[in-house]
Design a protein around this motif. Structure first.
Motif, mmCIF file in Angstrom:
data_model
loop_
_atom_site.group_PDB
_atom_site.id
_atom_site.type_symbol
_atom_site.label_atom_id
_atom_site.label_comp_id
_atom_site.label_asym_id
_atom_site.label_seq_id
_atom_site.Cartn_x
_atom_site.Cartn_y
_atom_site.Cartn_z
ATOM 1 N N ALA A 248 0.328 -4.231 0.561
ATOM 2 C CA ALA A 248 1.301 -3.219 0.982
ATOM 3 C C ALA A 248 2.048 -2.732 -0.245
ATOM 4 N N ALA A 249 2.596 -1.538 -0.149
ATOM 5 C CA ALA A 249 3.408 -0.966 -1.228
ATOM 6 C C ALA A 249 4.734 -0.516 -0.636
ATOM 7 N N GLY A 250 5.794 -0.735 -1.377
ATOM 8 C CA GLY A 250 7.104 -0.316 -0.895
ATOM 9 C C GLY A 250 7.327 1.168 -1.096
ATOM 10 N N TYR A 251 8.128 1.747 -0.228
ATOM 11 C CA TYR A 251 8.503 3.157 -0.375
ATOM 12 C C TYR A 251 10.013 3.282 -0.198
ATOM 13 N N ALA A 252 10.541 4.381 -0.696
ATOM 14 C CA ALA A 252 11.953 4.720 -0.514
ATOM 15 C C ALA A 252 12.049 6.234 -0.347
ATOM 16 N N VAL A 253 12.609 6.671 0.768
ATOM 17 C CA VAL A 253 12.871 8.093 0.981
ATOM 18 C C VAL A 253 14.347 8.310 0.666
ATOM 19 N N ARG A 254 14.605 9.038 -0.401
ATOM 20 C CA ARG A 254 15.972 9.155 -0.914
ATOM 21 C C ARG A 254 16.588 10.496 -0.549
ATOM 22 N N PHE A 255 17.860 10.446 -0.152
ATOM 23 C CA PHE A 255 18.657 11.640 0.122
ATOM 24 C C PHE A 255 19.954 11.496 -0.679
ATOM 25 N N HIS A 256 19.995 12.101 -1.855
ATOM 26 C CA HIS A 256 21.195 12.053 -2.680
ATOM 27 C C HIS A 256 22.240 12.987 -2.060
ATOM 28 N N LEU B 25 21.617 8.127 0.696
ATOM 29 C CA LEU B 25 20.994 7.444 1.821
ATOM 30 C C LEU B 25 19.549 7.155 1.442
ATOM 31 N N VAL B 26 19.082 5.944 1.715
ATOM 32 C CA VAL B 26 17.726 5.557 1.336
ATOM 33 C C VAL B 26 17.054 4.864 2.510
ATOM 34 N N ILE B 27 15.915 5.404 2.945
ATOM 35 C CA ILE B 27 15.096 4.747 3.965
ATOM 36 C C ILE B 27 14.042 3.935 3.224
ATOM 37 N N VAL B 28 14.024 2.622 3.431
ATOM 38 C CA VAL B 28 13.100 1.753 2.698
ATOM 39 C C VAL B 28 12.159 1.051 3.673
ATOM 40 N N GLY B 29 10.979 0.720 3.182
ATOM 41 C CA GLY B 29 9.992 0.014 3.992
ATOM 42 C C GLY B 29 8.727 -0.200 3.189
ATOM 43 N N GLU B 30 7.660 -0.604 3.872
ATOM 44 C CA GLU B 30 6.380 -0.822 3.220
ATOM 45 C C GLU B 30 5.293 -0.070 3.958
ATOM 46 N N VAL B 31 4.247 0.275 3.223
ATOM 47 C CA VAL B 31 3.129 1.000 3.811
ATOM 48 C C VAL B 31 1.836 0.307 3.390
ATOM 49 N N SER B 32 0.858 0.276 4.299
ATOM 50 C CA SER B 32 -0.447 -0.320 4.001
ATOM 51 C C SER B 32 -1.407 0.775 3.555
ATOM 52 N N THR C 70 13.518 12.971 -2.191
ATOM 53 C CA THR C 70 12.161 12.952 -1.662
ATOM 54 C C THR C 70 11.687 11.509 -1.558
ATOM 55 N N LEU C 71 10.439 11.330 -1.185
ATOM 56 C CA LEU C 71 9.856 9.991 -1.052
ATOM 57 C C LEU C 71 9.350 9.500 -2.401
ATOM 58 N N VAL C 72 9.607 8.223 -2.680
ATOM 59 C CA VAL C 72 9.107 7.569 -3.884
ATOM 60 C C VAL C 72 8.262 6.378 -3.443
ATOM 61 N N LEU C 73 7.038 6.296 -3.924
ATOM 62 C CA LEU C 73 6.134 5.224 -3.534
ATOM 63 C C LEU C 73 6.068 4.176 -4.649
ATOM 64 N N ASP C 74 6.416 2.938 -4.307
ATOM 65 C CA ASP C 74 6.335 1.804 -5.229
ATOM 66 C C ASP C 74 7.058 2.098 -6.547
ATOM 67 N N ASP C 75 8.190 2.788 -6.444
ATOM 68 C CA ASP C 75 9.026 3.124 -7.604
ATOM 69 C C ASP C 75 8.218 3.824 -8.698
ATOM 70 N N THR C 76 7.285 4.683 -8.268
ATOM 71 C CA THR C 76 6.384 5.381 -9.183
ATOM 72 C C THR C 76 6.614 6.881 -9.091
ATOM 73 N N ASN C 77 6.619 7.563 -10.218
ATOM 74 C CA ASN C 77 6.791 9.012 -10.204
ATOM 75 C C ASN C 77 5.563 9.693 -9.619
#
Length: 547
Positions: A463-471, A526-533, A381-388
């Motif tokens: 901005a905050a980083g995000y990562a959408v992870r697909f294990h 697979l990890v989609i990474v980027g930043e969001v405002s 799923t998506l993880v925002l700023d490496d936060t649960n």
């Protein structure tokens, strides 16, 4: 015992066959008799049964000695011994004559360790499970011609039933209390003079199920492994009713069927479980044996608001989504921050998984790793700023985060669609996570989008980083495409799948998956990474089968 068993083990078997060692356990009453012997229709595991004949109980990746050390030691392995569910595996590997020698030796060892005192082995859930399995496998544990042993066992069984009468309601709410009350009813049905106990047990089980199950049949722990045990307990109890030639209450039948439907709803195409709430997939063979032998029939639960797992399927493609908040800390010690994660399989091949966990199995995984497996990043799923999405405190308890999940679902001639959102990131970032999924009716395409939508007064400063992870499941080979925005997923068990994304940069990272034995297996993600405002954003992605 096998000729390969140790001399000490053979000596114990011979000593336990002597009535003098157990005569002190005999009660003053005449030996009891079982009024009926239920049949367990669930086929045990022959390989595990053969290990038992060699003196080893296989539990996860461990082999627990049956005759060495303290039988009453604490821990998950001791719990597996105490419940005597392993009798099912023994019966799959040994005839009554051959299996009885070992089964009676272990029961005798238990009687010597626990028959004269009320200790940790007398926990109500242990007694509930013990009564169910001792009754079902009475031919294996009551074949001895030793009157002292038989009397000791039957009188201890009666004492255990009386102990449950006063302690079942004190068992922890959930599966343990349900198991305890199942034992009360089983004792009432199978021991002489238990008519009044049945009525009292049915009332207690009704209360226990009402507090343990959601209306849709899933346990409030939201644990697929516990759900399989619930189905097992209720299936064994049904066998007790049949053996005693008594009518099963309609409410119990309805609860059992709903429990099975919920369990079906979280199975993947290979017949094993999807990985949620600190649990792994289990073993497909054992799960199939349970489903085939429990005596119940139900269709997979697809739209579960309480149980919380949404199921989408089309022509062999299966998607299971966690669309609910984590369970409460009281309901599940290993509750995980997995909201809006999903798993995907194509036929018997898993493609996208969650990292999972060891669940109730004994494990050599470190405590740090077990805690890490509960994080949002350990799920697809998506993880925002490496936060649960739901905070996990240092002591392992769950704190603030996802409180509710909004769901919209629809089906038409082209596809099944699901949109779900949660506010787990609103307090810290002022953003709602919204995930949309669409599975084509030909099963060849899963299209998804993850949106971060501004809500509330909290704003991200820059901005905050995000990562959408697909294990990815073990055995899936991911080859990046030339443009860096996709990957080709190849495996031995399914046709190739293409993955594409937009709205971020695609990377690959190492990952791991906890298998059905509780062992860590290396894999990739697979990890989609980027930043969001503070205004939010959207990330799109697609899995498409190439043939």
């Amino acid at each position: 015992m096998s000729s390969q068993g140790s001399t000490a083990e053979r000596d114990i078997v011979r000593k336990l066959a002597r009535g003098s060692l157990l005569s002190r356990l005999k009660g003053s009453r005449q030996p009891l008799k079982l009024a009926a012997v239920p049949r367990d229709h669930v086929q045990g595991d022959r390989q595990r049964g053969e290990a038992l004949l060699l003196g080893k109980l296989i539990a996860g990746s461990e082999a627990i000695p049956l005759f060495e050390g303290d039988f009453g030691a604490s821990g998950k392995g001791a719990g597996l011994l105490q419940g005597f569910s392993w009798l099912r595996d023994l019966a799959a590997a040994a005839s009554r004559e051959k299996g009885a020698a070992l089964a009676e030796a272990v029961v005798g060892k238990w009687l010597l360790a626990h028959g004269t005192k009320v200790d940790e082995a007398w926990a109500p859930d242990f007694w509930g499970e013990r009564i169910l399995f001792w009754a079902a496998y009475a031919p294996y544990i009551l074949s001895s011609g030793d009157g002292g042993y038989r009397s000791a066992l039957l009188n201890t069984l009666a004492r255990g039933a009386r102990h449950l009468d006063s302690s079942a309601e004190k068992a922890p709410a959930g599966l343990k209390r349900v198991t305890a009350w199942c034992g009360v009813i089983a004792a009432g049905l199978l021991l002489q003079g238990g008519v009044s106990r049945v009525a009292r047990g049915e009332a207690g089980l009704g209360r226990a199920l009402a507090s343990a199950q959601f209306d849709d049949g899933g346990l409030i722990s939201r644990s697929p492994m516990e759900q399989s045990l619930l189905v097992d307990r209720l299936g064994l109890l049904r066998s007790c009713y049949f053996a005693a030639k008594q009518t099963i209450p309609d409410s119990l039948e309805a609860a059992a069927a709903a429990a099975l439907a919920a369990l079906h709803g979280v199975t993947m195409g290979d017949g094993a479980l999807s990985s949620w709430q600190g649990c792994g997939p289990g073993e497909a063979q054992r799960l199939n044996a349970l489903i085939e032998g429990c005596g119940l029939r139900a269709r997979p639960l697809r739209h579960a608001r309480g149980w919380g797992y949404q199921r989408m399927s089309a022509l062999g493609t299966v998607v299971v989504i966690d669309a609910a908040p984590p369970p409460s800390q009281k309901a599940a010690a290993q509750g995980s921050a997995s909201t809006l994660a999903f798993e995907l399989s194509d036929g018997s091949q898993r493609l996208v998984v969650n990292c999972g966990g060891a669940g109730p199995l004994p494990t050599q995984l470190s405590e740090d790793l077990l805690q890490a497996l509960r994080t949002t990043a350990a799920h697809s799923t998506l993880v925002l700023d490496d936060t649960n999405s739901t905070n996990i405190l240092p002591d392992g308890s769950l704190s603030r985060g996802v409180e509710d999940v909004a769901i919209e679902r629809s089906e038409d001639n082209d596809a099944s669609r699901l949109t779900a959102s949660h506010g787990g990131y609103v307090r810290a970032f002022g953003l709602v996570h919204k995930r949309s999924l669409m599975l084509g009716n030909d099963g060849k395409e899963l299209r998804g989008a993850d949106q971060l939508v501004a809500q509330g007064r909290k704003k991200i400063k820059e901005a905050a980083g995000y990562a959408v992870r697909f294990h990815l499941a073990p055995g899936i080979e991911a080859t990046p495409t030339a443009d860096g925005m996709g990957a080709i997923l190849r495996s031995k068990g399914a046709p190739p799948w293409n993955f594409r994304c937009r709205g971020g940069m695609l990377t690959t990272e190492e990952s791991l998956w906890i298998d059905g034995r509780g062992q860590a297996v290396p894999t990739v993600q697979l990890v989609i990474v980027g930043e969001v405002s503070s205004l939010g954003g959207e990330i799109g992605w697609l899995f498409r089968r190439t043939s």
